[in-house]
Design a protein around this motif. Structure first.
Motif, short mmCIF file in Angstrom:
data_model
loop_
_atom_site.label_atom_id
_atom_site.label_comp_id
_atom_site.label_asym_id
_atom_site.label_seq_id
_atom_site.Cartn_x
_atom_site.Cartn_y
_atom_site.Cartn_z
N SER A 210 -0.08 78.79 -14.44
CA SER A 210 1.33 77.86 -14.54
C SER A 210 1.05 76.77 -13.38
N ALA A 211 0.20 76.90 -12.37
CA ALA A 211 -0.02 76.18 -11.38
C ALA A 211 -0.89 75.03 -11.51
N ALA A 212 -1.47 75.05 -12.71
CA ALA A 212 -2.19 73.77 -13.48
C ALA A 212 -1.40 73.08 -14.40
N ASP B 254 3.58 59.13 -13.26
CA ASP B 254 2.84 59.68 -14.52
C ASP B 254 2.29 60.85 -13.90
N SER B 255 2.45 61.32 -12.50
CA SER B 255 1.83 62.17 -11.96
C SER B 255 1.95 62.27 -10.37
N ALA B 256 1.97 63.47 -9.83
CA ALA B 256 2.37 63.42 -8.29
C ALA B 256 1.12 62.68 -7.55
N ARG B 257 -0.01 62.57 -8.09
CA ARG B 257 -1.01 61.74 -7.25
C ARG B 257 -0.51 60.10 -7.30
N THR B 258 0.02 59.59 -8.39
CA THR B 258 0.63 58.31 -8.40
C THR B 258 1.89 58.40 -7.60
N GLU C 100 -4.11 71.44 3.58
CA GLU C 100 -3.60 70.41 2.71
C GLU C 100 -4.41 70.29 1.48
N TRP C 101 -3.77 70.05 0.53
CA TRP C 101 -4.39 69.37 -1.04
C TRP C 101 -5.61 68.50 -0.56
N GLY C 102 -6.89 68.68 -1.24
CA GLY C 102 -7.99 67.56 -1.02
C GLY C 102 -7.43 66.13 -1.52
N PRO C 103 -7.09 66.09 -2.70
CA PRO C 103 -6.82 64.74 -2.96
C PRO C 103 -5.72 64.10 -2.11
N ASN C 104 -4.96 64.63 -1.74
CA ASN C 104 -3.80 64.22 -0.73
C ASN C 104 -4.44 63.53 0.43
N LEU C 105 -5.34 64.31 1.09
CA LEU C 105 -6.18 63.69 2.38
C LEU C 105 -7.10 62.53 1.84
N GLN D 45 4.55 71.93 0.26
CA GLN D 45 5.25 73.26 0.37
C GLN D 45 4.81 74.21 -0.29
N VAL D 46 4.17 74.30 -1.04
CA VAL D 46 3.51 75.53 -1.81
C VAL D 46 2.19 75.03 -1.90
N ALA D 47 1.05 75.92 -1.37
CA ALA D 47 -0.55 75.37 -1.73
C ALA D 47 -0.72 75.64 -3.00
N VAL E 257 7.03 65.61 1.64
CA VAL E 257 6.83 66.88 1.13
C VAL E 257 6.14 66.64 -0.25
N ASP E 258 4.89 67.58 -0.41
CA ASP E 258 4.35 67.48 -1.60
C ASP E 258 4.80 68.84 -2.09
N ALA E 259 5.78 68.50 -3.29
CA ALA E 259 6.28 69.86 -4.06
C ALA E 259 5.80 70.07 -5.27
N SER E 260 4.46 69.59 -5.42
CA SER E 260 3.84 69.75 -6.94
C SER E 260 3.97 71.27 -7.44
N GLN E 261 3.72 71.97 -6.22
CA GLN E 261 3.54 73.54 -6.82
C GLN E 261 4.89 74.24 -6.38
N ALA E 262 5.85 73.59 -5.79
CA ALA E 262 7.30 74.04 -5.28
C ALA E 262 8.44 73.85 -6.31
N ALA F 128 6.39 65.22 -6.75
CA ALA F 128 6.03 66.45 -7.68
C ALA F 128 5.62 66.03 -8.99
N THR F 129 5.48 67.27 -9.82
CA THR F 129 5.07 66.89 -11.21
C THR F 129 6.10 67.87 -11.97
N GLY F 130 6.31 67.31 -13.15
CA GLY F 130 7.26 68.18 -14.07
C GLY F 130 6.61 69.59 -14.91
N ARG F 131 5.17 69.40 -14.92
CA ARG F 131 4.14 70.10 -15.96
C ARG F 131 4.13 71.37 -15.40
N LYS F 132 4.41 71.79 -13.99
CA LYS F 132 3.90 72.95 -13.51
C LYS F 132 4.94 74.06 -13.75
N TRP F 133 5.60 74.57 -12.73
CA TRP F 133 6.53 75.47 -12.76
C TRP F 133 7.68 75.30 -13.65
C1 LIG Z 1 -0.31 70.76 -4.43
C2 LIG Z 1 -0.69 69.81 -5.29
N1 LIG Z 1 -0.32 68.23 -5.18
C3 LIG Z 1 -0.64 67.49 -6.08
C4 LIG Z 1 -1.28 67.75 -7.12
C5 LIG Z 1 -1.46 66.57 -8.10
O1 LIG Z 1 -0.77 66.71 -9.39
P1 LIG Z 1 -1.03 65.61 -10.39
O2 LIG Z 1 -2.19 66.13 -11.09
O3 LIG Z 1 0.26 65.73 -11.21
O4 LIG Z 1 -1.34 64.16 -9.77
C6 LIG Z 1 -1.42 69.17 -7.48
C7 LIG Z 1 -2.00 69.56 -8.79
O5 LIG Z 1 -2.50 70.38 -9.21
C8 LIG Z 1 -1.17 70.05 -6.50
O6 LIG Z 1 -1.40 71.37 -6.96
#
Ligand SMILES: Cc1ncc(COP(=O)(O)O)c(C=O)c1O
Length: 387
Positions: free
Chosen positions: A37-39, A96-100, A123-128, A170-172, A197-202, A217-222
């Protein structure tokens, strides 16, 4: 798992208490034991149906008329997501995504002078990468032995050398690590330092309504929404300062944060997310959060002592992200492939790039949802031990 064994594991949803049995039955019959679900979570039939119906309505009515028909439901979605994130509906934008969402936040934030951002080592690598691309220098935030924000040391930092912005995930993504957002937000407010706050996993997993200045955040995970719907929410006191270019085509009545949305989007995805959020609210967010915390603990307990694997963070973490460390030299990516190909068990290989300041070697991640049950965990333990 043999086909027969897999069928038995999948049929074991019968052993689940309600409402979790219903949650499982509302979804298409899985081809795999889904621990991912985290994916991306599994959508319910009603979510899939709502999205498909909207796509069909576009062909029947014309896309823009179908959008008008969908508008009330999407307005409610904005309000509901805003409530889950502790931000007014007008401060919620779709991407379209948390990254955007993060990219839009970085482009709109009114930085003046120094540009530093406080982050934890987890911290989540792509955020860095996004922070560095946005010209922000990283400042390490203090953590305790488990990687949780150390609130006393954090307060000292806010008093003496506050970064321009604080960022917390919030949630790694790579292990069961939940940050004390409510306390961090209170301290940030007290010291006048903005909190993102990155709430993608939260979102849909733990309580996300803690009064941060910006949440994405993104809607596709939890929540189990369709892919391709990201969320950016910015709190009202920040709206007037945002640096936003308003396209001439955008009506004057559109709130500033919504000017950050792309003018074109897959509306069927948003309509599906609206259905997923209604389901979440109907189940009761608190009940879901408690169940996911219970599921995480169930999994950690079941996996403890699995030959060749060690449960990471083997203490009470209120979440359903569970990580295993190989202690017999296994290749995690190969294990993930073997679990899928030979046992039809879906997991994730958390490679170091997901948390480069913390992860030296890959972890195997499991992220079961509310339908997790002993038969699933027994199958996983047996499959891991067979490697
Ligand atoms: C903590 C965290 N931040 C950001 C993202 C990126 O989300 P997205 O693929 O919607 O850009 C993810 C995706 O796994 C994530 O786990």
């Amino acid at each position: 798992l043999s086909t027969h064994e897999l069928r038995a594991v999948l049929a074991s949803t019968d052993t689940l208490p309600e409402p979790w049995r219903g949650w499982a039955r509302q979804r298409p019959t899985p081809e795999v034991v889904h621990l991912d679900s985290a994916a991306a979570g599994r959508s319910s039939r009603s979510v899939l149906h709502a999205a498909a119906e909207h796509a069909i309505a576009e062909a029947r009515w014309g896309a823009y008329v179908a959008a008008e028909h969908a508008a009330p439901g999407l307005a409610r979605l904005r309000a509901d997501v805003g409530q889950l994130l502790g931000i007014a509906a007008d401060g919620v934008a779709w991407t379209d995504s948390a990254r955007t969402s993060l990219a839009r936040l970085l482009s709109a934030w009114p930085f003046e002078g120094s540009r530093t951002i406080g982050v934890l080592d987890s911290e989540w690598g792509p955020n860095l990468e996004a922070f560095q691309a946005g010209g922000l220098s990283l400042v390490a935030l203090p953590a305790d032995g488990f990687g949780r924000l150390d609130l006393d040391a954090f307060e000292r930092l806010l008093k003496t050398a506050p970064p321009t912005v604080i960022h917390l995930t919030q949630v790694a993504a790579h292990r069961g690590l939940v940050q004390p957002i409510a306390s961090a937000a209170a301290l940030c407010r007290e010291h006048g330092v903005p909190l993102w706050v990155d709430a993608s996993q939260a979102l849909g997993h733990v309580d996300t309504g803690h009064g941060a200045d910006a949440v994405y955040a993104t809607g596709r995970k939890w929540l189990g929404g369709p892919r391709g719907v990201g969320i950016l929410a910015i709190a009202e006191p920040r709206w007037a300062q945002l640096s936003i270019r308003r396209p001439a085509l955008l009506g004057d009545d559109v709130p500033p944060v919504q000017a950050l949305e792309s003018s074109e989007a897959n509306l069927a995805g948003r309509v599906g997310l609206a259905e997923a959020v209604q389901e979440h609210l109907l189940l009761g967010p608190v009940r879901v959060w408690r169940r996911l915390a219970e599921v995480g603990q169930l999994a950690r307990d079941a996996l403890a002592g699995t030959p060749g694997w060690e449960v990471v963070d083997d203490f009470a973490q209120q979440c359903a992200v569970v990580a295993l460390r190989p202690i017999a030299g296994q290749d995690v990516a190969k294990t993930r492939r073997r679990l899928l190909d030979e046992h039809r068990i879906l997991t994730t290989a958390s490679l170091p790039a997901r948390a480069p300041r913390e992860l030296a070697a890959p972890l195997l991640r499991l992220s079961p949802h509310v339908d997790c049950r002993p038969a699933v965990l027994e199958a996983l333990v047996a499959a891991l031990a067979a490697g």
